[in-house]
Write an enzyme that holds these catalytic residues in place. Structure first.
Site: not given
Lengths: 349, 349
Positions: B6, B8, B72, B178, B194, B223, B284
């Site tokens: 995960h 971005h 995201a 997401h 989120y 998450h 993330e």
């Protein structure tokens, strides 16, 4: 003393729902005009509704007192308008009052507020004041989303809420943040909307400076604080990135969590990351989860058993969770508890 | 091998935002007509954007490969219409493709979908197919709320999503649930929206029988699964009250959680209540929480450190979390990882 700070009258006699159904029908049929006087619930029905359910469970689990409020899922502030909510709240709160009169040793009242979507929250002040001053209630349930899953109202830090907060401070009562039923298909009522409501409110408090303006305002975030304790590092980090003070200083003098977390690992996490001073014992029984956990053989919502299993808690910490924090967060509970204790002493000679 | 499932491209060069700003301006000024060809980002800019940020952190933390997707929070499916989202997704996905070509040993692509509020999700299939088949991506990010915090679309179990699910199954790729940015003031983007999105999706899966219709469909809830693991007892109990099978049978062959939980107690809870087979390592980074935790002296999002501290994990379990589960959930990663391993063997003689 063991105080459950979060109970709703989910087993209320059918007369309550009959009134509400009539009230909802009246929204489209003006010929129907239900009044408070039309509510038909006898004292015996109230006794029956509690003796076999909440009261029995309280005795079984060793809970002395429940802070009791109308059914959260049926506050349904999105139905009708502010007038609808006013009458419905009066009826629901009056029924809680009757419970507190029939069982003064076991139930202490918290009120539903007559909120309505997009109506400034100051409109609920008269009913809040009636419940606290006239009915002897000690707090209220505040819905952060009166639109029922559409989140159309302003965040809790918006100044539109300030007149209500001023009144809460003046009356020295806390508010439990509690959404009601969801009329948005995306959100399951007790499985998504409740938990999201808690998480959302917590984050609204983090991103604002509300407690600078109201240093003595107190909120209880139920259901163990939604997702907050599980993501405590995330929230500490978000506050830090925003330049806010540490959470202890930023909001933990004002924000408290209940223990409605329905398994031991969750309770352990809550007790590990949140200061004991901020945790109030609660079950929300008979509520969202009614079954018996096959892994334990006990009800999921028998949260006292989980807390009892956490060996690391000191007696002082247990006293905080089960009694002392409730006395501090709900100051108006103290004279009521004193009277309960006095009656018990007399009864026991 | 350590796979972060995960990440971005939060550090994308300014040319991406310049394109998007132009595209948004074009919504009200038809004279502006940005095309894919107008995106100005050099390979050196891409290298600079990653070398000092994600790539450095990956090396510092011992992460070999990141499953990488567009930012995201800026998918922002609520802006414009389906045509807007189509072009924006192509641009964002093409940039991820360039990253995977520049750093084939470190980045593997996952795509943004050109969703748009109230537009049937089947409209995203061509872009999904392009990314998987032509660009070699291995999955997609699926937004359960394209309206950006207003939750106007249908729940994930609604049949309107089925054509997309059929394509996911056919392509043998999973979707990470997401949400994107919030345009609802009530929901802080990374602090509420989120986490609520994750919790909401999980409950939608519980209340439906989606995986009876799609026994091989796979979702990753990021998450750490939102609030789900913290309230695992609640969710087990709700499923039970609804007459659903135990969670292991009901959805754990189809639903997986990442480890984006930014403190040790949260990670411990996740590892305790969710089967190891359902947990995929993730950070993330560089993402929601950028700071260093004063309690540990390390970045909040350095989730590998938390997992490394959980002594009870066996080596087999660690391998599942860091590599094997990703290989199983993202089947298309396997030939790519094989090629990476082969290149490394050649490089090391």
């Amino acid at each position: 003393m063991i105080i459950d700070c979060h109970g709703h009258y989910t087993t209320a006699p059918p007369g309550l729902k009959e009134f509400r159904d009539l009230q909802i029908r009246a929204l489209t049929d003006p010929a129907i005009n239900p009044s408070k006087a039309s509510v038909r619930i006898s004292d015996d029905e109230i006794r029956d509704s509690l003796e076999g359910a909440q009261l029995r469970l309280m005795r079984d689990r060793g809970i002395d007192v429940t802070i009791f409020s109308p059914i959260a899922g049926q506050m349904a502030h999105h139905i009708g308008n502010a007038v609808t909510s006013q009458l419905w709240s009066e009826v629901a709160n009056d029924l809680i009052y009757r419970v507190t009169q029939l069982y003064p040793d076991n139930y202490i009242g918290v009120c539903q507020l007559p909120q309505s979507p997009l109506v400034p929250p100051k409109s609920v002040i008269p009913e809040l004041e009636r419940c606290i001053v006239e009915l002897g209630f000690i707090g209220c349930n505040l819905n952060p989303d009166p639109s029922g899953g559409h989140w159309k109202d302003r965040p809790l830090y918006d100044r539109i809420w300030y007149p209500l907060y001023e009144k809460l401070v003046e009356l020295d009562v806390p508010a439990m943040i509690h959404v009601s039923g969801s009329c948005n298909d995306c959100f399951h009522h007790t499985g998504a909307h409740y938990i999201n409501g808690d998480t959302t409110a917590f984050m609204q408090f983090i991103q604002s400076d509300l407690f600078k303006d109201f240093p003595t305002l107190k909120f209880i975030i139920p259901h163990g604080g939604g997702a907050a304790p599980y993501h405590w590092g995330r929230y500490r980090g978000l506050a830090q990135d925003m330049g806010k003070p540490p959470l202890a200083e930023h909001l933990l003098k004002n924000v408290f969590f209940d223990t409605c977390v329905y398994h031991l690992p969750g309770i352990k996490l809550l007790l590990e990351v949140v200061p004991t001073e901020n945790i109030l014992f609660a079950t929300e029984m008979v509520g969202a989860v009614k079954g018996i956990d096959p892994e334990t053989g006990y009800h999921y919502d028998d949260t006292k058993r989980y807390i009892d299993q956490v060996d690391s808690l000191t007696e002082t910490q247990r006293a905080l969770i089960f009694e002392d924090n409730a006395r501090r967060v709900y100051p108006r509970i103290n004279p009521i508890l004193d009277r309960i204790v006095a009656r018990k002493e007399i009864a026991h000679g």
